[in-house]
Design an enzyme around this catalytic site. Sequence first.
Site, PDB file in Angstrom:
ATOM      1  N   HIS A  37     -21.234  21.941  -2.040  1.00 16.60           N
ATOM      2  CA  HIS A  37     -21.758  21.037  -3.066  1.00 16.60           C
ATOM      3  C   HIS A  37     -20.698  20.023  -3.511  1.00 16.60           C
ATOM      4  O   HIS A  37     -20.684  19.586  -4.657  1.00 16.60           O
ATOM      5  CB  HIS A  37     -22.333  21.822  -4.254  1.00 16.60           C
ATOM      6  CG  HIS A  37     -23.598  22.552  -3.890  1.00 16.60           C
ATOM      7  ND1 HIS A  37     -24.829  21.941  -3.890  1.00 16.60           N
ATOM      8  CD2 HIS A  37     -23.804  23.824  -3.467  1.00 16.60           C
ATOM      9  CE1 HIS A  37     -25.753  22.822  -3.502  1.00 16.60           C
ATOM     10  NE2 HIS A  37     -25.150  23.969  -3.229  1.00 16.60           N
ATOM     11  N   GLY A 124     -34.061  28.274   7.948  1.00 17.16           N
ATOM     12  CA  GLY A 124     -33.998  28.848   6.599  1.00 17.16           C
ATOM     13  C   GLY A 124     -32.780  29.731   6.382  1.00 17.16           C
ATOM     14  O   GLY A 124     -32.661  30.393   5.362  1.00 17.16           O
ATOM     15  N   SER A 129     -30.387  23.916  10.642  1.00 16.47           N
ATOM     16  CA  SER A 129     -31.263  23.656  11.783  1.00 16.47           C
ATOM     17  C   SER A 129     -31.859  22.260  11.654  1.00 16.47           C
ATOM     18  O   SER A 129     -32.113  21.592  12.661  1.00 16.47           O
ATOM     19  CB  SER A 129     -32.367  24.713  11.867  1.00 16.47           C
ATOM     20  OG  SER A 129     -33.102  24.744  10.671  1.00 16.47           O
ATOM     21  N   ASP A 174     -23.713  18.038   6.841  1.00 16.30           N
ATOM     22  CA  ASP A 174     -24.377  18.727   7.956  1.00 16.30           C
ATOM     23  C   ASP A 174     -24.537  17.798   9.154  1.00 16.30           C
ATOM     24  O   ASP A 174     -24.256  18.160  10.298  1.00 16.30           O
ATOM     25  CB  ASP A 174     -25.762  19.240   7.516  1.00 16.30           C
ATOM     26  CG  ASP A 174     -25.681  20.080   6.258  1.00 16.30           C
ATOM     27  OD1 ASP A 174     -24.573  20.534   5.912  1.00 16.30           O
ATOM     28  OD2 ASP A 174     -26.727  20.280   5.616  1.00 16.30           O
TER      29      ASP A 174
HETATM   30  C1  GLA Z   1     -26.882  21.408   2.065  1.00 13.64           C
HETATM   31  C2  GLA Z   1     -26.771  19.886   2.193  1.00 13.64           C
HETATM   32  C3  GLA Z   1     -25.314  19.466   2.379  1.00 13.64           C
HETATM   33  C4  GLA Z   1     -24.405  20.096   1.327  1.00 13.64           C
HETATM   34  C5  GLA Z   1     -24.675  21.596   1.208  1.00 13.64           C
HETATM   35  C6  GLA Z   1     -23.924  22.223   0.068  1.00 13.64           C
HETATM   36  O1  GLA Z   1     -26.523  21.999   3.287  1.00 13.64           O
HETATM   37  O2  GLA Z   1     -27.533  19.423   3.269  1.00 13.64           O
HETATM   38  O3  GLA Z   1     -25.220  18.063   2.353  1.00 13.64           O
HETATM   39  O4  GLA Z   1     -24.545  19.455   0.093  1.00 13.64           O
HETATM   40  O5  GLA Z   1     -26.047  21.888   1.033  1.00 13.64           O
HETATM   41  O6  GLA Z   1     -22.567  22.144   0.273  1.00 13.64           O
END
Ligand code: GLA
Length: 389
Positions: A37, A124, A129, A174
């Site tokens: 986060h 999930g 994914s 991600d």
């Molecule tokens: C999800 C979001 C990411 C990141 C994480 C928490 O995976 O897609 O961008 O904020 O939560 O670190």
Amino acid sequence: MRDTFNLRSRFQARFGPRTPAPRAFFAPGRVNLIGEHTDYNDGFVLPVALELGTTVIAAPRDDRRVRVHTVDLDASAEIDLDQPGPGNTGRWIDYIAGVAHMVDTTIQPIRGADLLVAGDVPRGAGLSSSAALEVATGFALLSLAGATIDRVALALAGQAAEHTFVGMRCGIMDQLVSACARVGSALLVDCRSLAAEAVPLPGGPVAILITDTRKKHALATSEYNTRRAECERGVALLRSALPDIRALRDVTEEAFTKHASLLPEPILRRVRHVVTENARTQFAADALRRGDIEAVGASFVASHRSLQHDYEVSCPELDALVDLAIAQPGVRGARMTGGGFGGSTVSLVDESALDAVMAAVRDAYQRRFRVEPGFLITRGGAGARELDT
Ligand code: GLA
């Protein structure tokens, strides 16, 4: 590795034979070592790409239609690139329509395509994914259009697809690691400049063990968007004392302590998590470079406690997996990974202790939650690529 031979014959069965042969593309899921986060606060993250991900078998079309079949769901859909629609249907096609529209409008015009999609990242489980799906699809569509792949632009297109077509205001972590990862390494990303530096994993005697609660992260999208808004509120309140800050990334631990009285609950704890997590992530990346696994492991546990109590994105299943893991000999540290509210934990475990750790965690978790946790070990996979034919 994926059985592209099998996927190619399924492509042919569904869409008919093609000359030249369809091409195969792959993008990985990810596990985040630390920096949770922080990405949407312009901060630091340290994710690792998995060996698992999404494979797309792709052949161009002469029109502007994209026909897609997903093997995992055994479902098909069709998109018109000239009328991509508003998305937000809550269906899998939103990710594909979103990324197709975003690469088409922000990177380079693409052509229609027939796509067969298959993934092996558990859905999930907090292992991205969806980023794997977006990046693999975007990579395939751009490649069919003859583009030279700009990996950062591709990641940004995937993120924009989530914002606009899925309704998840995710950060860049991600998609960026899925597009840019290096094998055997974590990626230290500065989410403001998007500069990414590969930090080699210890390999050998220390394994990265992922444990899936098997609780789907259901509340994730609404709570996630709430946390983002709370961070923005924190920045607005702190600006009265710190007029130059643009994001929580700009708030040092000292400045936070000095001005904490400006922040009501729960904003105070949300901000404290982000500020301390940014410091922990940079510290852990340094410790990893030095091979100081003890220090990395201690940062993992501190990060988990902060996510549990200050950011409040954990859940009983994640807390139990962390507590069970760190009680085992040979576990150097453990924490929840990803957005939270279910999904997975990540632990650093001495290779020699792996079997005993998995057995002990499996038994105790199963007794308490009546479901067997999933286990996965990664050595750090490579980023998105075209697969050999
Ligand atoms: C999800 C979001 C990411 C990141 C994480 C928490 O995976 O897609 O961008 O904020 O939560 O670190």
